[in-house]
Design a protein around this motif. Structure first.
Motif, PDB file in Angstrom:
ATOM      1  N   ILE A  70       0.906  -1.369  -0.264  1.00 48.94           N
ATOM      2  CA  ILE A  70      -0.034  -0.057  -0.102  1.00 48.94           C
ATOM      3  C   ILE A  70       1.430   1.846  -0.229  1.00 48.94           C
ATOM      4  O   ILE A  70       1.105   1.062   1.136  1.00 48.94           O
ATOM      5  CB  ILE A  70      -0.927  -0.221   1.547  1.00 48.94           C
ATOM      6  CG1 ILE A  70      -1.980  -1.111   1.006  1.00 48.94           C
ATOM      7  CG2 ILE A  70      -1.459   1.871   1.159  1.00 48.94           C
ATOM      8  CD1 ILE A  70      -2.496  -1.742   2.125  1.00 48.94           C
ATOM      9  N   TYR A  71       0.559   1.980  -1.539  1.00 53.67           N
ATOM     10  CA  TYR A  71       1.934   3.418  -1.018  1.00 53.67           C
ATOM     11  C   TYR A  71       0.908   4.524  -0.421  1.00 53.67           C
ATOM     12  O   TYR A  71      -0.089   4.879  -1.382  1.00 53.67           O
ATOM     13  CB  TYR A  71       2.487   3.203  -2.810  1.00 53.67           C
ATOM     14  CG  TYR A  71       3.080   5.149  -2.948  1.00 53.67           C
ATOM     15  CD1 TYR A  71       3.831   4.658  -2.292  1.00 53.67           C
ATOM     16  CD2 TYR A  71       2.947   5.346  -3.475  1.00 53.67           C
ATOM     17  CE1 TYR A  71       5.125   4.942  -2.742  1.00 53.67           C
ATOM     18  CE2 TYR A  71       3.768   6.260  -4.200  1.00 53.67           C
ATOM     19  CZ  TYR A  71       4.985   6.056  -3.692  1.00 53.67           C
ATOM     20  OH  TYR A  71       5.677   7.035  -3.825  1.00 53.67           O
ATOM     21  N   SER A  72       1.715   4.874   0.332  1.00 54.30           N
ATOM     22  CA  SER A  72       1.254   6.630   0.719  1.00 54.30           C
ATOM     23  C   SER A  72       1.789   7.558   0.125  1.00 54.30           C
ATOM     24  O   SER A  72       1.052   8.862   0.000  1.00 54.30           O
ATOM     25  CB  SER A  72       0.759   6.090   2.400  1.00 54.30           C
ATOM     26  OG  SER A  72       2.886   6.618   2.631  1.00 54.30           O
ATOM     27  N   GLY A  73       3.511   7.197  -0.681  1.00 53.01           N
ATOM     28  CA  GLY A  73       4.166   8.447  -1.244  1.00 53.01           C
ATOM     29  C   GLY A  73       4.188   9.121  -0.535  1.00 53.01           C
ATOM     30  O   GLY A  73       4.968  10.366  -0.258  1.00 53.01           O
ATOM     31  N   ARG A  74       4.634   8.624   1.285  1.00 51.23           N
ATOM     32  CA  ARG A  74       4.520   9.287   2.312  1.00 51.23           C
ATOM     33  C   ARG A  74       6.652   9.510   1.783  1.00 51.23           C
ATOM     34  O   ARG A  74       7.633  10.663   2.396  1.00 51.23           O
ATOM     35  CB  ARG A  74       5.048   8.654   3.466  1.00 51.23           C
ATOM     36  CG  ARG A  74       5.007  10.036   4.533  1.00 51.23           C
ATOM     37  CD  ARG A  74       5.063   9.348   6.111  1.00 51.23           C
ATOM     38  NE  ARG A  74       5.399   7.505   6.132  1.00 51.23           N
ATOM     39  CZ  ARG A  74       7.066   8.140   7.158  1.00 51.23           C
ATOM     40  NH1 ARG A  74       7.334   8.818   7.462  1.00 51.23           N
ATOM     41  NH2 ARG A  74       7.110   6.571   6.897  1.00 51.23           N
ATOM     42  N   LEU A  75       7.331   8.369   1.379  1.00 48.19           N
ATOM     43  CA  LEU A  75       9.008   8.430   1.243  1.00 48.19           C
ATOM     44  C   LEU A  75       8.528   8.140  -0.085  1.00 48.19           C
ATOM     45  O   LEU A  75       9.813   6.932  -0.267  1.00 48.19           O
ATOM     46  CB  LEU A  75       9.248   7.353   1.892  1.00 48.19           C
ATOM     47  CG  LEU A  75       8.501   7.591   3.022  1.00 48.19           C
ATOM     48  CD1 LEU A  75       9.705   6.004   4.113  1.00 48.19           C
ATOM     49  CD2 LEU A  75       9.470   9.144   4.158  1.00 48.19           C
ATOM     50  N   PRO A  76       8.538   8.978  -1.289  1.00 48.85           N
ATOM     51  CA  PRO A  76       8.633   8.452  -3.175  1.00 48.85           C
ATOM     52  C   PRO A  76      10.010   7.770  -3.361  1.00 48.85           C
ATOM     53  O   PRO A  76      10.516   6.542  -4.064  1.00 48.85           O
ATOM     54  CB  PRO A  76       8.238   9.858  -3.471  1.00 48.85           C
ATOM     55  CG  PRO A  76       8.404  11.091  -2.007  1.00 48.85           C
ATOM     56  CD  PRO A  76       8.662  10.088  -1.345  1.00 48.85           C
ATOM     57  N   GLN A  77      11.014   8.243  -2.612  1.00 47.76           N
ATOM     58  CA  GLN A  77      12.676   7.807  -3.280  1.00 47.76           C
ATOM     59  C   GLN A  77      13.030   6.530  -2.928  1.00 47.76           C
ATOM     60  O   GLN A  77      14.012   6.200  -2.963  1.00 47.76           O
ATOM     61  CB  GLN A  77      13.632   8.584  -2.391  1.00 47.76           C
ATOM     62  CG  GLN A  77      12.739  10.393  -3.163  1.00 47.76           C
ATOM     63  CD  GLN A  77      13.094  10.324  -4.704  1.00 47.76           C
ATOM     64  OE1 GLN A  77      14.188  10.025  -4.762  1.00 47.76           O
ATOM     65  NE2 GLN A  77      12.857  10.905  -5.347  1.00 47.76           N
ATOM     66  N   ILE A 101      -1.377  -0.915  -4.405  1.00 46.77           N
ATOM     67  CA  ILE A 101      -2.507   0.014  -3.864  1.00 46.77           C
ATOM     68  C   ILE A 101      -1.796   2.337  -3.775  1.00 46.77           C
ATOM     69  O   ILE A 101      -1.216   1.822  -2.739  1.00 46.77           O
ATOM     70  CB  ILE A 101      -3.425  -0.342  -3.205  1.00 46.77           C
ATOM     71  CG1 ILE A 101      -3.527  -1.937  -2.777  1.00 46.77           C
ATOM     72  CG2 ILE A 101      -4.515   0.611  -3.066  1.00 46.77           C
ATOM     73  CD1 ILE A 101      -4.689  -1.880  -3.529  1.00 46.77           C
ATOM     74  N   ASN A 102      -2.526   2.246  -4.471  1.00 48.16           N
ATOM     75  CA  ASN A 102      -1.551   3.607  -4.901  1.00 48.16           C
ATOM     76  C   ASN A 102      -2.894   4.712  -4.176  1.00 48.16           C
ATOM     77  O   ASN A 102      -3.393   4.650  -4.807  1.00 48.16           O
ATOM     78  CB  ASN A 102      -1.110   4.124  -5.711  1.00 48.16           C
ATOM     79  CG  ASN A 102      -0.631   5.543  -6.090  1.00 48.16           C
ATOM     80  OD1 ASN A 102      -0.258   5.878  -5.253  1.00 48.16           O
ATOM     81  ND2 ASN A 102      -1.276   5.725  -7.616  1.00 48.16           N
ATOM     82  N   ASN A 122      -5.249   2.600  -8.495  1.00 48.91           N
ATOM     83  CA  ASN A 122      -5.706   3.617  -8.040  1.00 48.91           C
ATOM     84  C   ASN A 122      -6.331   3.468  -6.657  1.00 48.91           C
ATOM     85  O   ASN A 122      -8.121   3.673  -6.415  1.00 48.91           O
ATOM     86  CB  ASN A 122      -6.209   4.766  -8.987  1.00 48.91           C
ATOM     87  CG  ASN A 122      -4.339   5.384  -9.590  1.00 48.91           C
ATOM     88  OD1 ASN A 122      -3.671   4.548  -9.628  1.00 48.91           O
ATOM     89  ND2 ASN A 122      -5.127   5.142 -11.070  1.00 48.91           N
ATOM     90  N   GLY A 123      -5.969   4.098  -5.159  1.00 43.93           N
ATOM     91  CA  GLY A 123      -6.784   4.064  -4.293  1.00 43.93           C
ATOM     92  C   GLY A 123      -7.594   5.583  -3.983  1.00 43.93           C
ATOM     93  O   GLY A 123      -8.237   6.678  -4.700  1.00 43.93           O
ATOM     94  N   ILE A 124      -7.329   6.464  -3.122  1.00 49.91           N
ATOM     95  CA  ILE A 124      -8.010   7.544  -2.913  1.00 49.91           C
ATOM     96  C   ILE A 124      -6.365   8.503  -2.715  1.00 49.91           C
ATOM     97  O   ILE A 124      -5.420   8.091  -3.020  1.00 49.91           O
ATOM     98  CB  ILE A 124      -7.949   7.587  -1.003  1.00 49.91           C
ATOM     99  CG1 ILE A 124      -6.967   7.422  -0.205  1.00 49.91           C
ATOM    100  CG2 ILE A 124      -9.294   7.489  -0.667  1.00 49.91           C
ATOM    101  CD1 ILE A 124      -7.285   7.787   1.478  1.00 49.91           C
TER     102      ILE A 124
END
Length: 316
Positions: A70-77, A101-102, A122-124
């Motif tokens: 589940i990808y939150s995007g908090r740590l993209p690198q 899950i993006n 694509n999630g929320i």
């Protein structure tokens, strides 16, 4: 077949006996026409050690894994590092499928031809209040389980990076312990870095501080979903639940596993880095028993990560 010279029909039977029936059964019987000239039909042909090693070889070659993130995007690198690590860890296995899950604001593309299949859903793309997070994660994990094709699910959170041989150790333990329904790598809590994720409960919660971690695999009542393996067919559904006044999809998942007769384990030699930023992470270091550093005498403030805690290190 590469390591042991056995007939293809034996290999097929052994493979089916491991993965063909998902319900638990007491025994599997092979009716085989015996040839006097064939040593393979004699029980004494293989030693117990060879049989165990052969079973593990077959299991590892035949396994089908679905990886869920589940990808939150908090740590993209960090995500490219996770993908590279997965490619390295699975070189000796069948190619796994990857399901992401993006839930970030980023358009996610994974450039890799290594995986059998890559599915990005694509999630929320907005921040979820803390009291709604458990419900969201439950739905996300259930989606991963519903569309996955593997017989084993490997969940990895997007701030985790397994250390060397972490996956292999988890998989071997899951194979060798029939009553283990879920096995978790050992990682330090990002919120309470003096403790690991995972606890016991006997009327009172008992956590594990870094200086009191068992050396051998140990059962727990509750743990997280940071880096874990479990059998898909024996796994319950995730649900939005409250444990001890806290919304906790992962604790409810562990509780349902135990209620179904399974055990939950933590493997202390399977280590996982828990990233606090894109460049800093916490990792358990059992061989380095360091005392906490004292505060600076002049009273100047240190950040929390400037203080060395027992038996772990913040890497920068």
């Amino acid at each position: 077949k590469k390591k042991y010279k056995i007939h293809w029909d034996w290999f097929l039977f052994l493979r089916l006996s491991v993965f063909g029936i998902f319900e638990k059964c007491n025994s599997t019987v092979l009716y085989y026409r015996r040839h006097k000239e064939s040593n393979l039909t004699k029980l004494q042909f293989f030693s117990k050690e060879q049989i165990k090693d052969m079973q593990n070889t077959i299991k590892h070659e035949a396994v089908s894994i679905s990886i869920g993130i589940i990808y939150s995007g908090r740590l993209p690198q960090l995500l490219p590092k996770i993908i590279n690590k997965l490619e390295t860890d699975f070189k000796e296995y069948n190619k796994p499928e990857l399901i992401i899950i993006n839930n970030s604001n980023f358009e996610l593309q994974i450039k890799s031809d290594f995986f059998k299949l890559i599915t990005i859903i694509n999630g929320i793309n907005n921040i979820v209040p803390r009291n709604e997070l458990s419900n969201l994660l439950s739905k996300n994990y259930n989606t991963i389980m519903d569309i996955s094709s593997g017989n084993i699910i490997y969940l990895l959170e997007d701030d985790m990076l397994p250390e060397e041989d972490c996956f292999k150790k988890l998989l071997t333990f899951l194979f060798n312990n029939p009553n283990c329904y879920l096995v978790e790598a050992l990682y330090i809590s990002r919120h309470v870095p003096t403790k690991i994720v995972g606890c016991l409960y006997n009327g009172k919660i008992k956590t594990f501080t870094l200086d009191k971690i068992p050396e051998k695999p140990f059962k727990v009542d509750f743990t997280g979903t940071g880096c874990c393996l479990f059998w898909k067919e024996s796994a319950p559904k995730f649900k939005d639940s409250t444990s001890f006044g806290i919304k906790s999809h992962d604790w409810a998942f562990c509780e349902d596993i135990k209620n179904s007769g399974g055990d939950v384990y933590i493997l202390p030699n399977a280590l996982c880095r828990h990233y606090t930023t894109e460049t800093e992470y916490l990792v358990y270091e059992p061989q380095k028993r360091k005392e906490p550093l004292k505060r600076v005498k002049n009273g100047s403030k240190q950040s929390f990560f400037d203080i060395m805690l027992p038996r772990h290190k913040v890497h920068k």
